[in-house]
Design a protein around this motif. Structure first.
Motif, PDB file in Angstrom:
ATOM      1  N   GLU A   1     -86.862  22.746-101.210  1.00 46.67           N
ATOM      2  CA  GLU A   1     -87.270  22.819-100.257  1.00 46.67           C
ATOM      3  C   GLU A   1     -86.607  23.343 -98.815  1.00 46.67           C
ATOM      4  O   GLU A   1     -87.397  24.242 -98.482  1.00 46.67           O
ATOM      5  CB  GLU A   1     -87.350  20.903 -99.942  1.00 46.67           C
ATOM      6  CG  GLU A   1     -88.691  20.832 -98.752  1.00 46.67           C
ATOM      7  CD  GLU A   1     -88.885  19.089 -98.662  1.00 46.67           C
ATOM      8  OE1 GLU A   1     -89.511  18.737 -97.345  1.00 46.67           O
ATOM      9  OE2 GLU A   1     -88.698  18.551 -99.651  1.00 46.67           O
ATOM     10  N   GLU A   2     -85.732  22.987 -98.532  1.00 42.40           N
ATOM     11  CA  GLU A   2     -84.749  22.952 -97.406  1.00 42.40           C
ATOM     12  C   GLU A   2     -84.552  25.089 -97.323  1.00 42.40           C
ATOM     13  O   GLU A   2     -85.464  25.720 -96.454  1.00 42.40           O
ATOM     14  CB  GLU A   2     -83.533  22.781 -97.397  1.00 42.40           C
ATOM     15  CG  GLU A   2     -83.409  21.686 -97.336  1.00 42.40           C
ATOM     16  CD  GLU A   2     -81.892  20.814 -97.266  1.00 42.40           C
ATOM     17  OE1 GLU A   2     -81.043  21.564 -96.963  1.00 42.40           O
ATOM     18  OE2 GLU A   2     -81.796  20.159 -98.662  1.00 42.40           O
ATOM     19  N   GLN A   3     -84.433  25.023 -98.122  1.00 40.85           N
ATOM     20  CA  GLN A   3     -84.155  26.908 -98.715  1.00 40.85           C
ATOM     21  C   GLN A   3     -85.615  27.366 -98.632  1.00 40.85           C
ATOM     22  O   GLN A   3     -85.569  28.396 -97.546  1.00 40.85           O
ATOM     23  CB  GLN A   3     -83.337  27.152 -99.787  1.00 40.85           C
ATOM     24  CG  GLN A   3     -81.848  26.997-100.289  1.00 40.85           C
ATOM     25  CD  GLN A   3     -81.666  26.379-101.527  1.00 40.85           C
ATOM     26  OE1 GLN A   3     -82.130  26.733-102.248  1.00 40.85           O
ATOM     27  NE2 GLN A   3     -80.592  25.969-101.641  1.00 40.85           N
ATOM     28  N   GLN A   4     -86.262  26.964 -99.112  1.00 38.11           N
ATOM     29  CA  GLN A   4     -88.067  27.496 -98.852  1.00 38.11           C
ATOM     30  C   GLN A   4     -88.502  27.520 -97.389  1.00 38.11           C
ATOM     31  O   GLN A   4     -88.810  28.596 -97.195  1.00 38.11           O
ATOM     32  CB  GLN A   4     -88.430  26.259 -99.378  1.00 38.11           C
ATOM     33  CG  GLN A   4     -88.745  26.364-101.277  1.00 38.11           C
ATOM     34  CD  GLN A   4     -88.919  28.530-102.006  1.00 38.11           C
ATOM     35  OE1 GLN A   4     -89.452  29.318-100.998  1.00 38.11           O
ATOM     36  NE2 GLN A   4     -89.593  28.657-103.630  1.00 38.11           N
ATOM     37  N   ALA A   5     -88.180  26.729 -96.368  1.00 34.50           N
ATOM     38  CA  ALA A   5     -88.244  26.090 -96.127  1.00 34.50           C
ATOM     39  C   ALA A   5     -87.986  27.523 -94.305  1.00 34.50           C
ATOM     40  O   ALA A   5     -88.833  27.765 -93.576  1.00 34.50           O
ATOM     41  CB  ALA A   5     -88.309  25.171 -95.408  1.00 34.50           C
ATOM     42  N   MET A   6     -86.155  27.596 -94.962  1.00 35.82           N
ATOM     43  CA  MET A   6     -85.919  28.612 -94.339  1.00 35.82           C
ATOM     44  C   MET A   6     -86.226  30.164 -94.631  1.00 35.82           C
ATOM     45  O   MET A   6     -86.816  30.872 -93.421  1.00 35.82           O
ATOM     46  CB  MET A   6     -84.599  28.839 -94.962  1.00 35.82           C
ATOM     47  CG  MET A   6     -83.420  29.691 -94.566  1.00 35.82           C
ATOM     48  SD  MET A   6     -83.253  31.661 -95.275  1.00 35.82           S
ATOM     49  CE  MET A   6     -82.173  30.704 -96.638  1.00 35.82           C
ATOM     50  N   LEU A   7     -86.558  29.815 -96.024  1.00 37.80           N
ATOM     51  CA  LEU A   7     -86.999  31.363 -95.846  1.00 37.80           C
ATOM     52  C   LEU A   7     -88.954  31.642 -95.790  1.00 37.80           C
ATOM     53  O   LEU A   7     -89.391  32.794 -95.169  1.00 37.80           O
ATOM     54  CB  LEU A   7     -87.852  32.183 -97.655  1.00 37.80           C
ATOM     55  CG  LEU A   7     -86.398  32.233 -98.461  1.00 37.80           C
ATOM     56  CD1 LEU A   7     -86.773  31.969 -99.522  1.00 37.80           C
ATOM     57  CD2 LEU A   7     -85.703  33.285 -97.528  1.00 37.80           C
ATOM     58  N   GLU A   8     -89.070  30.771 -95.422  1.00 35.09           N
ATOM     59  CA  GLU A   8     -90.639  30.126 -94.464  1.00 35.09           C
ATOM     60  C   GLU A   8     -90.518  30.963 -92.590  1.00 35.09           C
ATOM     61  O   GLU A   8     -91.256  32.162 -92.539  1.00 35.09           O
ATOM     62  CB  GLU A   8     -91.001  29.387 -94.362  1.00 35.09           C
ATOM     63  CG  GLU A   8     -92.103  29.225 -95.420  1.00 35.09           C
ATOM     64  CD  GLU A   8     -92.657  29.811 -96.197  1.00 35.09           C
ATOM     65  OE1 GLU A   8     -93.696  30.305 -94.755  1.00 35.09           O
ATOM     66  OE2 GLU A   8     -93.765  30.072 -97.182  1.00 35.09           O
ATOM     67  N   GLN A   9     -89.200  30.397 -92.101  1.00 35.82           N
ATOM     68  CA  GLN A   9     -88.987  31.485 -91.366  1.00 35.82           C
ATOM     69  C   GLN A   9     -88.430  32.269 -90.634  1.00 35.82           C
ATOM     70  O   GLN A   9     -88.680  32.827 -89.370  1.00 35.82           O
ATOM     71  CB  GLN A   9     -87.731  29.871 -90.630  1.00 35.82           C
ATOM     72  CG  GLN A   9     -88.282  28.414 -90.475  1.00 35.82           C
ATOM     73  CD  GLN A   9     -86.936  27.413 -89.881  1.00 35.82           C
ATOM     74  OE1 GLN A   9     -86.927  27.142 -88.976  1.00 35.82           O
ATOM     75  NE2 GLN A   9     -87.073  26.556 -91.257  1.00 35.82           N
TER      76      GLN A   9
ATOM     77  N   ILE B   1     -81.588  32.933 -82.719  1.00 37.69           N
ATOM     78  CA  ILE B   1     -83.044  32.059 -83.263  1.00 37.69           C
ATOM     79  C   ILE B   1     -82.406  31.150 -84.130  1.00 37.69           C
ATOM     80  O   ILE B   1     -81.600  31.714 -85.164  1.00 37.69           O
ATOM     81  CB  ILE B   1     -84.279  32.862 -83.880  1.00 37.69           C
ATOM     82  CG1 ILE B   1     -84.514  34.656 -82.458  1.00 37.69           C
ATOM     83  CG2 ILE B   1     -85.002  32.081 -84.229  1.00 37.69           C
ATOM     84  CD1 ILE B   1     -85.994  34.956 -83.155  1.00 37.69           C
ATOM     85  N   GLU B   2     -82.528  30.020 -83.736  1.00 42.76           N
ATOM     86  CA  GLU B   2     -82.509  28.649 -84.567  1.00 42.76           C
ATOM     87  C   GLU B   2     -82.421  28.739 -85.907  1.00 42.76           C
ATOM     88  O   GLU B   2     -83.939  28.816 -85.659  1.00 42.76           O
ATOM     89  CB  GLU B   2     -82.230  27.557 -83.310  1.00 42.76           C
ATOM     90  CG  GLU B   2     -81.804  26.203 -84.341  1.00 42.76           C
ATOM     91  CD  GLU B   2     -81.829  25.430 -83.618  1.00 42.76           C
ATOM     92  OE1 GLU B   2     -80.949  24.416 -83.758  1.00 42.76           O
ATOM     93  OE2 GLU B   2     -81.665  25.553 -82.388  1.00 42.76           O
ATOM     94  N   ILE B   3     -82.456  28.370 -87.000  1.00 44.64           N
ATOM     95  CA  ILE B   3     -83.063  27.742 -88.100  1.00 44.64           C
ATOM     96  C   ILE B   3     -83.042  26.217 -87.734  1.00 44.64           C
ATOM     97  O   ILE B   3     -82.080  25.985 -87.698  1.00 44.64           O
ATOM     98  CB  ILE B   3     -82.377  28.403 -88.930  1.00 44.64           C
ATOM     99  CG1 ILE B   3     -83.044  29.870 -89.472  1.00 44.64           C
ATOM    100  CG2 ILE B   3     -83.395  27.504 -89.959  1.00 44.64           C
ATOM    101  CD1 ILE B   3     -84.197  30.740 -88.993  1.00 44.64           C
ATOM    102  N   GLN B   4     -84.397  25.580 -87.748  1.00 49.06           N
ATOM    103  CA  GLN B   4     -84.025  24.215 -88.357  1.00 49.06           C
ATOM    104  C   GLN B   4     -84.196  24.079 -90.041  1.00 49.06           C
ATOM    105  O   GLN B   4     -85.474  24.626 -91.112  1.00 49.06           O
ATOM    106  CB  GLN B   4     -85.796  24.215 -87.456  1.00 49.06           C
ATOM    107  CG  GLN B   4     -86.089  24.337 -86.508  1.00 49.06           C
ATOM    108  CD  GLN B   4     -85.452  23.534 -85.042  1.00 49.06           C
ATOM    109  OE1 GLN B   4     -84.611  22.522 -85.692  1.00 49.06           O
ATOM    110  NE2 GLN B   4     -84.954  24.498 -84.025  1.00 49.06           N
ATOM    111  N   ASN B   5     -83.283  23.066 -90.159  1.00 52.04           N
ATOM    112  CA  ASN B   5     -83.263  21.989 -91.726  1.00 52.04           C
ATOM    113  C   ASN B   5     -83.947  21.191 -91.408  1.00 52.04           C
ATOM    114  O   ASN B   5     -84.096  19.930 -91.178  1.00 52.04           O
ATOM    115  CB  ASN B   5     -81.721  22.237 -91.739  1.00 52.04           C
ATOM    116  CG  ASN B   5     -81.934  21.168 -92.602  1.00 52.04           C
ATOM    117  OD1 ASN B   5     -82.562  21.036 -93.624  1.00 52.04           O
ATOM    118  ND2 ASN B   5     -80.326  20.829 -93.246  1.00 52.04           N
ATOM    119  N   PRO B   6     -85.347  20.745 -92.397  1.00 55.45           N
ATOM    120  CA  PRO B   6     -86.317  19.525 -92.596  1.00 55.45           C
ATOM    121  C   PRO B   6     -85.329  18.526 -92.988  1.00 55.45           C
ATOM    122  O   PRO B   6     -85.689  17.138 -92.770  1.00 55.45           O
ATOM    123  CB  PRO B   6     -87.317  20.271 -93.549  1.00 55.45           C
ATOM    124  CG  PRO B   6     -86.537  21.219 -94.374  1.00 55.45           C
ATOM    125  CD  PRO B   6     -85.357  21.980 -93.230  1.00 55.45           C
TER     126      PRO B   6
END
Length: 419
Positions: free
Chosen positions: A28-36, A288-293
């Motif tokens: 889930e986190e890695q997918q969120a990172m890719l979305e960003q 640019i900061e990457i947010q981690n859920p």
């Protein structure tokens, strides 16, 4: 007449796709990172997307993890179809597998560079054996080998893509040969960017386990001078803390990992946006900061707590905040046998996930430390010295550690006998 204004680069590395944290799946986190990543590309419209190694966490990623990367890269390409994507292998990746789909990837302007060209790694030996009549042919072949690592971004600049390679397999002067080859091609004086996945001396390796100034993550440190001269920006991977490395030119940078891999990586995780005018100009860089859920949280946030205090902090942690939790606990002797189970039970009904207890022994007072004379020290068995040191550091010198120590001592003895 030059039509370009500058070359714009998104520099990232160390995605470690497939990484699990204390057996917790992080998809889930890695997918969120890719979305960003997709959103940043859509907004920033870089000319080049650099992914500088450790794309995966292991050389044998699962099919699901490989699919996650493929789908992510396709979406990143679609966010800016004119963009060139350069993806090099790191020490966690399989260099050969990295290049399996090298040809079809190029249809999406993705260049996958997994290993040094075989001929390149043998260039010096071949030259030494050749008669002078063959030198010209060998020289041309050598240029072809170098060209495997050189990617032109028409009207914008040049990328010199170097994947991870064991130092023993890198020919002497290889980086400079690549940069010299680019200099021959760069008739328009466009920016030159080189990538590498390595440890450069003088970097801040905070967050890496068992790291020293000489080696980090199993990669020996290189002097910056060994990377050659002629690049405008050196895009580095391997070190997880985003930072500039002192070069006197403000042009050598680790982008760092966009997601933390360990609790000790308590710093900002980001990507770097780099803009370079023409060759020879200092690059402008912003993060640019990457947010981690699911952030990695240590309790207490500073220092150590007693076991009872740590449990109370965990009990009071908000129910609705998704996070991974590590407890920093100060002990006098040992934690209760049921400590981990008790901590896990305190997170029931919460969105956080208990990971581990980082137990540290109470600081030993100086007057409690036994001081050995030189003679006593010389008479002491090595394993006893190691045990004393471990106790002083608050580490339990258990059976597994004793076995490891004895294996190392056996290796030293064998080396001594064979020398």
């Amino acid at each position: 007449m030059q039509t370009h204004q500058y070359m714009k680069i998104l520099h990232t590395s160390d995605w470690h796709l497939g990484h699990t944290l204390y057996n917790y799946d992080r998809t889930e986190e890695q997918q969120a990172m890719l979305e960003q990543m997709v959103s940043i590309v859509e907004e920033q419209k870089p000319d080049v997307f650099l992914l500088c190694g450790d794309v995966y966490h292991t050389p044998q990623p699962s099919a699901a993890v490989q699919t996650m990367l493929s789908d992510g890269l396709v979406r990143i390409h679609e966010a800016n179809p004119q963009m060139t994507i350069v993806m090099t292998a790191g020490n966690h990746d399989s260099g050969t597998k990295h290049e399996i789909f090298q040809t079809p990837w190029k249809a999406l302007k993705v260049y996958a560079i997994g290993q040094l060209g075989k001929a390149a790694s043998k260039r010096e030996q071949n030259h030494a054996r050749m008669e002078s009549a063959e030198h010209e042919q060998a020289r041309l072949k050598g240029k072809e080998d170098l060209d495997e690592h050189i990617i032109e971004v028409p009207g914008k600049g040049w990328i010199v893509a170097v994947p991870y390679a064991n130092e023993r397999n890198i020919p002497e002067g290889f980086f400079q040969q690549l940069l010299d080859r680019v200099a021959e091609k760069n008739t328009e004086n466009l920016p030159v960017v080189m990538t590498a996945h390595t440890t450069v001396k003088g970097c801040d390796f905070t967050g890496h386990d068992h790291a020293t100034e000489y080696t980090v993550g199993g990669i020996d440190s290189l002097e910056l001078e060994e990377m050659g001269e002629g690049y405008d920006y050196l895009a580095l991977g391997h070190i997880h803390h985003g930072q500039f490395v002192h070069s006197g030119k403000h042009n050598v940078r680790y982008s760092g990992t966009p997601l933390p891999v360990s609790f000790d990586e308590n710093f900002t995780h980001s990507v770097s946006i780099v803009e370079i005018g023409q060759h020879g100009e200092t690059p402008a860089v912003k993060e640019i900061e990457i947010q981690n859920p699911h952030p990695l949280v240590t309790l207490p946030t500073d220092g150590l707590a007693t076991w009872e205090e740590a449990k109370e902090l965990l009990r009071k942690f908000p129910d609705d905040i998704p996070a991974y939790i590590r407890l920093n606990v100060e002990i006098e002797d040992f934690l209760p046998v049921e400590a981990n189970a008790e901590a896990a039970s305190l997170t029931e009904g919460k969105q956080c996930r208990f990971c581990c207890i980082n137990a540290k022994r109470k600081a030993v007072r100086q007057d409690d430390v036994q001081v050995l004379t030189v003679q006593e020290f010389q008479e002491e068995k090595p394993i006893e010295i190691a045990r004393r040191y471990a106790e002083y550091e608050g580490i339990s010198f258990d059976e597994e550690m004793q076995t490891m120590f004895n294996e190392v001592m056996d290796m030293v003895a064998d080396e001594s006998r064979n020398s």
